[in-house]
Structures are given as C-alpha cells and as structure tokens.
Design an enzyme around this catalytic site. Structure first.
Site, PDB file in Angstrom:
ATOM      1  N   SER A 147       0.864  -1.180   0.000  1.00  0.00           N
ATOM      2  CA  SER A 147       0.000   0.000   0.000  1.00  0.00           C
ATOM      3  C   SER A 147       0.897   1.226   0.000  1.00  0.00           C
ATOM      4  CB  SER A 147      -0.843  -0.029   1.271  1.00  0.00           C
ATOM      5  OG  SER A 147      -1.303   1.258   1.635  1.00  0.00           O
ATOM      6  N   TYR A 160      -3.143  -0.623  10.056  1.00  0.00           N
ATOM      7  CA  TYR A 160      -3.042  -0.909   8.621  1.00  0.00           C
ATOM      8  C   TYR A 160      -1.670  -0.471   8.105  1.00  0.00           C
ATOM      9  CZ  TYR A 160      -4.595  -0.923   3.697  1.00  0.00           C
ATOM     10  OH  TYR A 160      -4.730  -1.161   2.348  1.00  0.00           O
TER      11      TYR A 160
HETATM   12  C1  GCO Z   1      -7.140   4.424   3.839  1.00  0.00           C
HETATM   13  C2  GCO Z   1      -7.408   3.442   2.760  1.00  0.00           C
HETATM   14  C3  GCO Z   1      -6.161   2.721   2.355  1.00  0.00           C
HETATM   15  C4  GCO Z   1      -5.659   3.214   1.050  1.00  0.00           C
HETATM   16  C5  GCO Z   1      -4.444   2.499   0.536  1.00  0.00           C
HETATM   17  C6  GCO Z   1      -3.668   3.390  -0.381  1.00  0.00           C
HETATM   18  O1  GCO Z   1      -7.925   4.509   4.777  1.00  0.00           O
HETATM   19  O2  GCO Z   1      -6.151   5.153   3.704  1.00  0.00           O
HETATM   20  O3  GCO Z   1      -8.344   2.531   3.193  1.00  0.00           O
HETATM   21  O4  GCO Z   1      -6.418   1.391   2.245  1.00  0.00           O
HETATM   22  O5  GCO Z   1      -6.629   3.068   0.054  1.00  0.00           O
HETATM   23  O6  GCO Z   1      -3.666   2.063   1.574  1.00  0.00           O
HETATM   24  O7  GCO Z   1      -2.526   2.731  -0.772  1.00  0.00           O
END
Ligand code: GCO
Length: 256
Positions: A147, A160
């Site tokens: 990501s 995340y």
């Molecule tokens: C967020 C998104 C991420 C992005 C992704 C971009 O809340 O930032 O859900 O998932 O879309 O990581 O690369």
C-alpha cells in the site's frame, strides 16, 4: 514466425487470497486472462460461490479455496488438501486485507491485532505453506499486496500502516530466504483504488478531492489497473526480479 508470449501463464495455478471481490478479484481475473487456473479464496462461502460461478460463466478455470488466512490450522489444512488433490500453487497473491479506521488514542488492542493478523501475519502463514511446496519444486511466484502506507502514514489507520510497512519488509525477507529456491517474492503497492473497502473515503467529498489533488493522475485507480503488474510479476519475464515493491498509484508516492 512462431513467437511465444513471455507473459503467458498457461499451465500455472494461481491462489489469490481475499479474491471474492475488490483488488483480489481484479488481480485473479488478470492472471486468468493470462492463462492461469485460479484458486479463489475467502471466508464467506456464499460470496465465494457467487464469484466462482460468475467467473466460470466468463470462461475462467476456477476452483474454490475457502479458508481463513488468519487461522493457522485452516491454512495448513488447505495446503494439505491441495497436496491431496495434486494441486500445485505456482503463483500466490497475498491480497487478503481489512481496514479499520480509528485514532490511535481510542484504538482497542483487539482491533490493532485483528488488522495485523489479517493484513500481515496471513501473508507469512500462507506464504510459508506455499513456499514449502514451491521450494521443493524449485519454482514459485509470490506477490504481496502492499500500500502507499507501506511507506507513508495516514492518521486514523495506524494498524493498517504498520501491517503494510511489514508487508514491504516481509517481501524482502522472503526474497532473502527463498530466492535461492527459485521463488521470486515481490509486492505491489496500490494507490487509492475504487473498492468497497474505500467506499467511505470515496463518498466523502473532502477525501475524494484530496485524493484527486494529491495524485498526479488526478483520479482514483481502478482495481483492474493492478492486473498488468501482477501478470508481469507472475510471469517468467520477472524471474530475476526479487524483493521489490512496485507502486501502481498514479504517481502519488513519487510527489509531495
Ligand atoms: C485508507 C485506505 C487505504 C488506502 C491504501 C492506499 O484509509 O487510507 O483505506 O487502504 O486506500 O492504503 O494505498
């Protein structure tokens, strides 16, 4: 002249985790378009069944691999089952992922752990089981889904971010240990994509404007725009590409 297509995946079997929808489904289709047989994975059997039958309707060669990527026993059982059926996973895409948005000061440990289990530990677990077999055959392609948050933090998505940063380093760790066994492990780093997971962001006019302003391409990415990079990394053209993360992000990571 008889030219062979170096991106052809005919005869290869690809397991894509979390592929009943979203990025996983788009990547699976791309690999299928290049000729691979598909193993579609998820935990929601009903949704998985629906996806498989619609894919079959479109002419893809599809089998179901319903297991929970966060549960070690289920992962081990799934691979034992592949062994029994004579299915060799040649290409593994570690795509399964969830998002949970909350400021860290309010974040419950349980949800921190859940995001890490689903987005990072799963890639280790499924990767390890796949790589045991790949190493024995001296061939395998592993593609982890990173990501923008593999590099950059964003407020409210700490677990995340940590998981995706971990994916980048797990990819390098896999390359360090498994490249000698004929396995190439690489990652794709998607930008802001039009998926269900991002629905709340897409429908937020301020966030939508921010994404469009911040991304040189001035738009969100479409899931199918990851397919070409996945096919490349899964193909023999990438046999000497190891430990890389390739951003498919409309240029976002490269600019301020
Ligand atoms: C967020 C998104 C991420 C992005 C992704 C971009 O809340 O930032 O859900 O998932 O879309 O990581 O690369």
């Amino acid at each position: 002249m008889n030219r062979t297509n170096p991106f052809d995946l005919t005869g290869r079997t690809a397991l894509v985790t979390g592929s009943s929808r979203g990025l996983g489904l788009a990547i699976a289709k791309g690999l299928g378009d290049a000729g691979a047989r598909l193993l579609i994975n998820g935990v929601n059997i009903e949704r998985l069944d629906e996806t498989a039958s619609s894919l079959r309707g479109e002419g893809y060669d599809v089998d179901l691999a319903a297991f929970d990527v966060t549960d070690e026993a289920s992962v081990i059982r799934a691979f034992a089952d592949f062994d029994k059926k004579g299915i060799a996973v040649d290409i593994l895409v570690n795509n399964a992922g969830i998002q949970y948005r909350k400021p860290m000061l309010e974040l419950e440990t349980e949800n921190w752990q859940r995001v890490l289990d689903t987005n990072l530990t799963s890639a280790f677990l499924v990767g390890r089981e796949a790589a045991k077999r790949m190493a024995a055959r001296g061939y395998g392609k592993i593609i982890n889904i990173g990501s923008l948050t593999s590099e950059l933090a964003r407020a409210t998505v700490a677990p995340y971010t940590v998981a995706k940063g971990g994916i980048k380093m797990l990819t390098k760790a896999m390359a360090a240990e498994w490249a000698a066994h004929g396995i190439q492990a690489n990652a794709i780093g998607p930008g802001y994509m039009l998926t269900d997971m991002n629905e709340a962001l897409i429908n937020d006019p301020k966030f939508d404007a921010w994404v469009k302003g911040r991304t040189p391409a001035r738009r969100w990415g479409k899931p199918e725009e990851l397919a070409g990079t996945a096919v490349f990394l899964a193909s023999s053209t990438a046999d000497y590409v190891n430990g890389q993360i390739i951003y498919v992000d409309g240029g976002m990571i490269s600019v301020l």
